[in-house]
Write a protein that holds these residues in place. Structure first.
Motif, PDB file in Angstrom:
ATOM      1  N   GLY A  39       0.808  -1.216   0.000  1.00 34.85           N
ATOM      2  CA  GLY A  39       0.000   0.000   0.000  1.00 34.85           C
ATOM      3  C   GLY A  39       0.838   1.261   0.000  1.00 34.85           C
ATOM      4  N   VAL A  40       1.919   1.260   0.776  1.00 37.08           N
ATOM      5  CA  VAL A  40       2.806   2.427   0.788  1.00 37.08           C
ATOM      6  C   VAL A  40       3.422   2.633  -0.594  1.00 37.08           C
ATOM      7  CG1 VAL A  40       4.971   3.312   1.745  1.00 37.08           C
ATOM      8  CG2 VAL A  40       3.257   2.344   3.268  1.00 37.08           C
ATOM      9  N   GLY A  41       3.816   1.542  -1.235  1.00 37.65           N
ATOM     10  CA  GLY A  41       4.350   1.644  -2.592  1.00 37.65           C
ATOM     11  C   GLY A  41       3.321   2.167  -3.579  1.00 37.65           C
ATOM     12  N   LEU A  42       2.088   1.680  -3.474  1.00 38.97           N
ATOM     13  CA  LEU A  42       1.031   2.146  -4.374  1.00 38.97           C
ATOM     14  C   LEU A  42       0.720   3.621  -4.153  1.00 38.97           C
ATOM     15  CD1 LEU A  42      -1.440  -0.881  -4.305  1.00 38.97           C
ATOM     16  CD2 LEU A  42      -0.029  -0.118  -6.219  1.00 38.97           C
ATOM     17  N   VAL A  43       0.677   4.051  -2.895  1.00 34.18           N
ATOM     18  CA  VAL A  43       0.425   5.462  -2.605  1.00 34.18           C
ATOM     19  C   VAL A  43       1.573   6.315  -3.141  1.00 34.18           C
ATOM     20  CG1 VAL A  43       0.277   7.159  -0.735  1.00 34.18           C
ATOM     21  CG2 VAL A  43      -1.119   5.120  -0.657  1.00 34.18           C
ATOM     22  N   GLY A  44       2.804   5.851  -2.962  1.00 40.52           N
ATOM     23  CA  GLY A  44       3.948   6.597  -3.481  1.00 40.52           C
ATOM     24  C   GLY A  44       3.913   6.724  -4.992  1.00 40.52           C
ATOM     25  N   PHE A  45       3.634   5.615  -5.682  1.00 39.23           N
ATOM     26  CA  PHE A  45       3.525   5.683  -7.136  1.00 39.23           C
ATOM     27  C   PHE A  45       2.340   6.545  -7.558  1.00 39.23           C
ATOM     28  CE2 PHE A  45       6.183   1.754  -7.446  1.00 39.23           C
ATOM     29  CZ  PHE A  45       7.161   2.310  -8.254  1.00 39.23           C
ATOM     30  N   GLY A  46       1.243   6.479  -6.802  1.00 34.04           N
ATOM     31  CA  GLY A  46       0.095   7.320  -7.117  1.00 34.04           C
ATOM     32  C   GLY A  46       0.419   8.795  -7.016  1.00 34.04           C
ATOM     33  N   LEU A  47       1.123   9.183  -5.949  1.00 32.82           N
ATOM     34  CA  LEU A  47       1.515  10.584  -5.803  1.00 32.82           C
ATOM     35  C   LEU A  47       2.504  11.002  -6.890  1.00 32.82           C
ATOM     36  CD1 LEU A  47       1.841  10.836  -1.922  1.00 32.82           C
ATOM     37  CD2 LEU A  47       0.013  11.730  -3.376  1.00 32.82           C
ATOM     38  N   PHE A  48       3.404  10.077  -7.261  1.00 33.27           N
ATOM     39  CA  PHE A  48       4.346  10.367  -8.345  1.00 33.27           C
ATOM     40  C   PHE A  48       3.597  10.620  -9.656  1.00 33.27           C
ATOM     41  CE2 PHE A  48       6.691   8.653 -12.000  1.00 33.27           C
ATOM     42  CZ  PHE A  48       7.732   9.572 -12.043  1.00 33.27           C
ATOM     43  N   PHE A  49       2.638   9.758  -9.984  1.00 36.87           N
ATOM     44  CA  PHE A  49       1.898   9.937 -11.235  1.00 36.87           C
ATOM     45  C   PHE A  49       1.027  11.186 -11.199  1.00 36.87           C
ATOM     46  CE2 PHE A  49       2.853   5.419 -12.066  1.00 36.87           C
ATOM     47  CZ  PHE A  49       3.319   5.548 -13.365  1.00 36.87           C
ATOM     48  N   LEU A  50       0.483  11.521 -10.031  1.00 36.58           N
ATOM     49  CA  LEU A  50      -0.284  12.759  -9.925  1.00 36.58           C
ATOM     50  C   LEU A  50       0.610  13.968 -10.162  1.00 36.58           C
ATOM     51  CD1 LEU A  50      -2.609  12.038  -6.881  1.00 36.58           C
ATOM     52  CD2 LEU A  50      -3.313  12.490  -9.225  1.00 36.58           C
ATOM     53  N   LEU A  51       1.771  13.984  -9.532  1.00 41.61           N
ATOM     54  CA  LEU A  51       2.693  15.102  -9.719  1.00 41.61           C
ATOM     55  C   LEU A  51       3.175  15.170 -11.167  1.00 41.61           C
ATOM     56  CD1 LEU A  51       4.417  17.380  -8.463  1.00 41.61           C
ATOM     57  CD2 LEU A  51       6.167  15.653  -8.068  1.00 41.61           C
ATOM     58  N   PHE A  52       3.513  14.023 -11.733  1.00 44.55           N
ATOM     59  CA  PHE A  52       3.984  13.979 -13.116  1.00 44.55           C
ATOM     60  C   PHE A  52       2.872  14.401 -14.080  1.00 44.55           C
ATOM     61  CE2 PHE A  52       6.095  11.590 -16.680  1.00 44.55           C
ATOM     62  CZ  PHE A  52       7.236  12.377 -16.688  1.00 44.55           C
ATOM     63  N   GLY A  53       1.632  14.017 -13.793  1.00 44.41           N
ATOM     64  CA  GLY A  53       0.511  14.435 -14.629  1.00 44.41           C
ATOM     65  C   GLY A  53       0.258  15.931 -14.564  1.00 44.41           C
ATOM     66  N   ILE A  54       0.476  16.530 -13.401  1.00 40.83           N
ATOM     67  CA  ILE A  54       0.321  17.981 -13.276  1.00 40.83           C
ATOM     68  C   ILE A  54       1.458  18.694 -14.001  1.00 40.83           C
ATOM     69  CG2 ILE A  54       0.386  19.888 -11.618  1.00 40.83           C
ATOM     70  CD1 ILE A  54      -1.154  18.058  -9.691  1.00 40.83           C
ATOM     71  N   LEU A  55       2.676  18.159 -13.855  1.00 36.87           N
ATOM     72  CA  LEU A  55       3.823  18.784 -14.530  1.00 36.87           C
ATOM     73  C   LEU A  55       3.718  18.705 -16.045  1.00 36.87           C
ATOM     74  CD1 LEU A  55       6.794  17.659 -12.288  1.00 36.87           C
ATOM     75  CD2 LEU A  55       5.795  19.927 -12.467  1.00 36.87           C
ATOM     76  N   LEU A  56       3.066  17.688 -16.567  1.00 35.42           N
ATOM     77  CA  LEU A  56       2.885  17.564 -18.012  1.00 35.42           C
ATOM     78  C   LEU A  56       1.566  18.185 -18.467  1.00 35.42           C
ATOM     79  CD1 LEU A  56       4.293  13.990 -18.651  1.00 35.42           C
ATOM     80  CD2 LEU A  56       5.321  16.179 -19.222  1.00 35.42           C
ATOM     81  N   TYR A  57       1.258  19.344 -17.889  1.00 39.05           N
ATOM     82  CA  TYR A  57       0.090  20.136 -18.286  1.00 39.05           C
ATOM     83  C   TYR A  57      -1.218  19.363 -18.164  1.00 39.05           C
ATOM     84  CZ  TYR A  57       3.724  23.153 -20.088  1.00 39.05           C
ATOM     85  OH  TYR A  57       4.837  23.926 -20.205  1.00 39.05           O
ATOM     86  N   PHE A  58      -1.417  18.773 -17.009  1.00 34.72           N
ATOM     87  CA  PHE A  58      -2.653  18.084 -16.668  1.00 34.72           C
ATOM     88  C   PHE A  58      -2.991  16.979 -17.667  1.00 34.72           C
ATOM     89  CE2 PHE A  58      -2.973  22.027 -14.344  1.00 34.72           C
ATOM     90  CZ  PHE A  58      -3.387  21.590 -13.112  1.00 34.72           C
ATOM     91  N   ASP A  59      -2.066  16.064 -17.814  1.00 36.35           N
ATOM     92  CA  ASP A  59      -2.295  14.893 -18.661  1.00 36.35           C
ATOM     93  C   ASP A  59      -3.339  14.008 -17.979  1.00 36.35           C
ATOM     94  OD1 ASP A  59      -1.941  13.086 -20.765  1.00 36.35           O
ATOM     95  OD2 ASP A  59      -0.532  11.911 -19.572  1.00 36.35           O
ATOM     96  N   ALA A  60      -4.463  13.803 -18.637  1.00 36.22           N
ATOM     97  CA  ALA A  60      -5.603  13.119 -18.027  1.00 36.22           C
ATOM     98  C   ALA A  60      -5.298  11.663 -17.689  1.00 36.22           C
ATOM     99  CB  ALA A  60      -6.818  13.200 -18.946  1.00 36.22           C
TER     100      ALA A  60
END
Length: 132
Positions: free
Chosen positions: A11-32
């Motif tokens: 679960g900690v790994g999934l949450v970490g990857f989830g936060l990474f993808f959220l941050l990366f999606g925001i940095l790439l101009y809100f990639d859906a």
């Protein structure tokens, strides 16, 4: 040190990857796609960490229904490929869901940091909330 079970470590790994993808999606101009993937990983990681029943009871408590509806509504809007509006809805839902936790987190960070001005600021932010 806190001992974690194997499911909680996943679960900690999934949450970490989830936060990474959220941050990366925001940095790439809100990639859906990245935002949706990050949301799903974050929520599944939360289920792995605290369990399905406790996750369900946390989100569907009577005082937190407004925040839950905005959070999950934002998730649905992101999945429908309107990422900016969906992230705004999710952010409002996240803040209203966790508003009672922010003073505790700021107080903990203030006691943890040894930086003079920053620790005083974080401790004041942590003391401003009520524990009710």
């Amino acid at each position: 040190m806190v001992s974690l079970s194997d499911f909680q470590r996943i679960g900690v790994g999934l949450v970490g990857f989830g936060l990474f993808f959220l941050l990366f999606g925001i940095l790439l101009y809100f990639d859906a796609v990245l935002l949706a993937f990050g949301n799903l990983l974050f929520l599944s990681g939360l289920v792995f960490i605290i369990g399905f029943r406790r996750t369900f009871t946390f989100f569907f408590q009577r005082p937190k229904l407004k925040g839950t509806s905005f959070f999950f509504g934002g998730l649905v809007v992101v999945l429908m490929r309107w990422p900016v509006l969906g992230m705004m809805l999710e952010a409002y839902g996240f803040i209203s869901l966790f508003k009672s936790f922010f003073p505790v987190a700021f107080g903990f960070l203030g006691s943890l940091a040894n930086i003079p001005l920053l620790s005083q600021l974080l401790q004041k932010m942590g003391d401003s909330g009520s524990m009710v």
